[in-house]
Design a protein around this motif. Structure first.
Motif, PDB file in Angstrom:
ATOM      1  N   GLU A 194       0.831  -1.202   0.000  1.00  0.00           N
ATOM      2  CA  GLU A 194       0.000   0.000   0.000  1.00  0.00           C
ATOM      3  C   GLU A 194       0.871   1.260   0.000  1.00  0.00           C
ATOM      4  O   GLU A 194       0.609   2.214  -0.745  1.00  0.00           O
ATOM      5  N   GLU A 195       1.923   1.258   0.800  1.00  0.00           N
ATOM      6  CA  GLU A 195       2.849   2.389   0.845  1.00  0.00           C
ATOM      7  C   GLU A 195       3.569   2.569  -0.489  1.00  0.00           C
ATOM      8  O   GLU A 195       3.752   3.693  -0.951  1.00  0.00           O
ATOM      9  N   GLU A 196       3.954   1.465  -1.116  1.00  0.00           N
ATOM     10  CA  GLU A 196       4.602   1.536  -2.425  1.00  0.00           C
ATOM     11  C   GLU A 196       3.650   2.117  -3.461  1.00  0.00           C
ATOM     12  O   GLU A 196       4.051   2.945  -4.285  1.00  0.00           O
ATOM     13  N   ASN A 197       2.415   1.693  -3.440  1.00  0.00           N
ATOM     14  CA  ASN A 197       1.436   2.232  -4.377  1.00  0.00           C
ATOM     15  C   ASN A 197       1.285   3.737  -4.187  1.00  0.00           C
ATOM     16  O   ASN A 197       1.209   4.486  -5.162  1.00  0.00           O
ATOM     17  N   GLU A 198       1.265   4.196  -2.945  1.00  0.00           N
ATOM     18  CA  GLU A 198       1.186   5.634  -2.665  1.00  0.00           C
ATOM     19  C   GLU A 198       2.398   6.369  -3.249  1.00  0.00           C
ATOM     20  O   GLU A 198       2.263   7.465  -3.794  1.00  0.00           O
ATOM     21  N   LYS A 199       3.577   5.766  -3.146  1.00  0.00           N
ATOM     22  CA  LYS A 199       4.786   6.373  -3.724  1.00  0.00           C
ATOM     23  C   LYS A 199       4.649   6.512  -5.231  1.00  0.00           C
ATOM     24  O   LYS A 199       5.010   7.538  -5.804  1.00  0.00           O
ATOM     25  N   TYR A 200       4.135   5.465  -5.884  1.00  0.00           N
ATOM     26  CA  TYR A 200       3.955   5.512  -7.333  1.00  0.00           C
ATOM     27  C   TYR A 200       2.951   6.587  -7.721  1.00  0.00           C
ATOM     28  O   TYR A 200       3.151   7.305  -8.702  1.00  0.00           O
ATOM     29  N   ILE A 201       1.888   6.712  -6.961  1.00  0.00           N
ATOM     30  CA  ILE A 201       0.896   7.751  -7.221  1.00  0.00           C
ATOM     31  C   ILE A 201       1.539   9.131  -7.124  1.00  0.00           C
ATOM     32  O   ILE A 201       1.367   9.966  -8.015  1.00  0.00           O
ATOM     33  N   ARG A 202       2.297   9.369  -6.060  1.00  0.00           N
ATOM     34  CA  ARG A 202       2.945  10.670  -5.898  1.00  0.00           C
ATOM     35  C   ARG A 202       3.957  10.936  -7.015  1.00  0.00           C
ATOM     36  O   ARG A 202       4.059  12.061  -7.517  1.00  0.00           O
ATOM     37  N   LEU A 203       4.700   9.896  -7.399  1.00  0.00           N
ATOM     38  CA  LEU A 203       5.690  10.048  -8.462  1.00  0.00           C
ATOM     39  C   LEU A 203       5.016  10.407  -9.781  1.00  0.00           C
ATOM     40  O   LEU A 203       5.456  11.341 -10.473  1.00  0.00           O
ATOM     41  N   ILE A 204       3.967   9.720 -10.139  1.00  0.00           N
ATOM     42  CA  ILE A 204       3.250  10.024 -11.380  1.00  0.00           C
ATOM     43  C   ILE A 204       2.649  11.437 -11.314  1.00  0.00           C
ATOM     44  O   ILE A 204       2.710  12.192 -12.284  1.00  0.00           O
ATOM     45  N   GLN A 205       2.100  11.810 -10.178  1.00  0.00           N
ATOM     46  CA  GLN A 205       1.556  13.164 -10.031  1.00  0.00           C
ATOM     47  C   GLN A 205       2.643  14.212 -10.252  1.00  0.00           C
ATOM     48  O   GLN A 205       2.412  15.219 -10.928  1.00  0.00           O
ATOM     49  N   GLU A 206       3.809  13.977  -9.694  1.00  0.00           N
ATOM     50  CA  GLU A 206       4.922  14.919  -9.853  1.00  0.00           C
ATOM     51  C   GLU A 206       5.384  14.984 -11.309  1.00  0.00           C
ATOM     52  O   GLU A 206       5.643  16.071 -11.826  1.00  0.00           O
ATOM     53  N   GLU A 207       5.464  13.845 -11.970  1.00  0.00           N
ATOM     54  CA  GLU A 207       5.879  13.829 -13.380  1.00  0.00           C
ATOM     55  C   GLU A 207       4.867  14.558 -14.260  1.00  0.00           C
ATOM     56  O   GLU A 207       5.254  15.271 -15.193  1.00  0.00           O
ATOM     57  N   ILE A 208       3.596  14.390 -13.971  1.00  0.00           N
ATOM     58  CA  ILE A 208       2.557  15.108 -14.722  1.00  0.00           C
ATOM     59  C   ILE A 208       2.716  16.603 -14.508  1.00  0.00           C
ATOM     60  O   ILE A 208       2.652  17.395 -15.459  1.00  0.00           O
ATOM     61  N   LYS A 209       2.943  17.013 -13.277  1.00  0.00           N
ATOM     62  CA  LYS A 209       3.120  18.425 -12.953  1.00  0.00           C
ATOM     63  C   LYS A 209       4.323  19.002 -13.705  1.00  0.00           C
ATOM     64  O   LYS A 209       4.235  20.081 -14.306  1.00  0.00           O
ATOM     65  N   ILE A 210       5.437  18.285 -13.697  1.00  0.00           N
ATOM     66  CA  ILE A 210       6.642  18.740 -14.398  1.00  0.00           C
ATOM     67  C   ILE A 210       6.361  18.867 -15.895  1.00  0.00           C
ATOM     68  O   ILE A 210       6.731  19.861 -16.531  1.00  0.00           O
ATOM     69  N   SER A 211       5.701  17.885 -16.462  1.00  0.00           N
ATOM     70  CA  SER A 211       5.382  17.901 -17.888  1.00  0.00           C
ATOM     71  C   SER A 211       4.495  19.088 -18.238  1.00  0.00           C
ATOM     72  O   SER A 211       4.719  19.778 -19.239  1.00  0.00           O
ATOM     73  N   GLU A 212       3.495  19.343 -17.423  1.00  0.00           N
ATOM     74  CA  GLU A 212       2.596  20.472 -17.678  1.00  0.00           C
ATOM     75  C   GLU A 212       3.321  21.805 -17.559  1.00  0.00           C
ATOM     76  O   GLU A 212       3.072  22.722 -18.337  1.00  0.00           O
ATOM     77  N   GLU A 213       4.242  21.921 -16.601  1.00  0.00           N
ATOM     78  CA  GLU A 213       5.015  23.145 -16.456  1.00  0.00           C
ATOM     79  C   GLU A 213       5.920  23.373 -17.662  1.00  0.00           C
ATOM     80  O   GLU A 213       6.064  24.497 -18.133  1.00  0.00           O
ATOM     81  N   ARG A 214       6.510  22.312 -18.166  1.00  0.00           N
ATOM     82  CA  ARG A 214       7.354  22.435 -19.360  1.00  0.00           C
ATOM     83  C   ARG A 214       6.540  22.890 -20.566  1.00  0.00           C
ATOM     84  O   ARG A 214       7.011  23.701 -21.352  1.00  0.00           O
ATOM     85  N   LEU A 215       5.350  22.350 -20.709  1.00  0.00           N
ATOM     86  CA  LEU A 215       4.493  22.752 -21.835  1.00  0.00           C
ATOM     87  C   LEU A 215       4.104  24.230 -21.744  1.00  0.00           C
ATOM     88  O   LEU A 215       4.033  24.927 -22.756  1.00  0.00           O
ATOM     89  N   ARG A 216       3.860  24.707 -20.536  1.00  0.00           N
ATOM     90  CA  ARG A 216       3.497  26.117 -20.348  1.00  0.00           C
ATOM     91  C   ARG A 216       4.658  27.037 -20.659  1.00  0.00           C
ATOM     92  O   ARG A 216       4.458  28.179 -21.065  1.00  0.00           O
ATOM     93  N   ASN A 217       5.874  26.550 -20.442  1.00  0.00           N
ATOM     94  CA  ASN A 217       7.049  27.399 -20.661  1.00  0.00           C
ATOM     95  C   ASN A 217       7.489  27.463 -22.114  1.00  0.00           C
ATOM     96  O   ASN A 217       8.393  28.225 -22.445  1.00  0.00           O
TER      97      ASN A 217
END
Length: 91
Positions: A67-90
């Protein structure tokens, strides 16, 4: 020549949604399992219980780690999406 890395925000969002649904389903089912285990523990008093309990408790521990590992994967994917969206805006 090195190939470029591509990140599909859409695919990542789909994966994120699947991971979150997976977490929700497991949480619901796991709650039922733990409830049943609690019920059984309260009435089961023999040698077989003494052999089974440590095995099941290890299973509970393994589940929590998963369960903890799954939470880590969720946070990692959320962070990668955020980074990708920021790059697109720039751009």
């Amino acid at each position: 020549m090195a190939g470029s890395t591509k990140f599909s925000t859409e695919d990542a969002e789909d994966l994120l949604q699947q991971l979150q649904q997976f977490k929700d389903v497991l949480n619901d089912e796991w709650s039922r399992v733990l409830n049943q285990w609690s019920n059984l523990k309260s009435v089961w008093h023999d040698r077989q219980f003494d052999r089974f309990e440590p095995i099941f408790e290890e299973f509970i521990s393994n589940y929590r780690e998963t369960e903890e590992e799954n939470e880590k994967y969720i946070r990692l994917i959320q962070e990668e999406i955020k980074i990708s969206e920021e790059r697109l805006r720039n751009f």
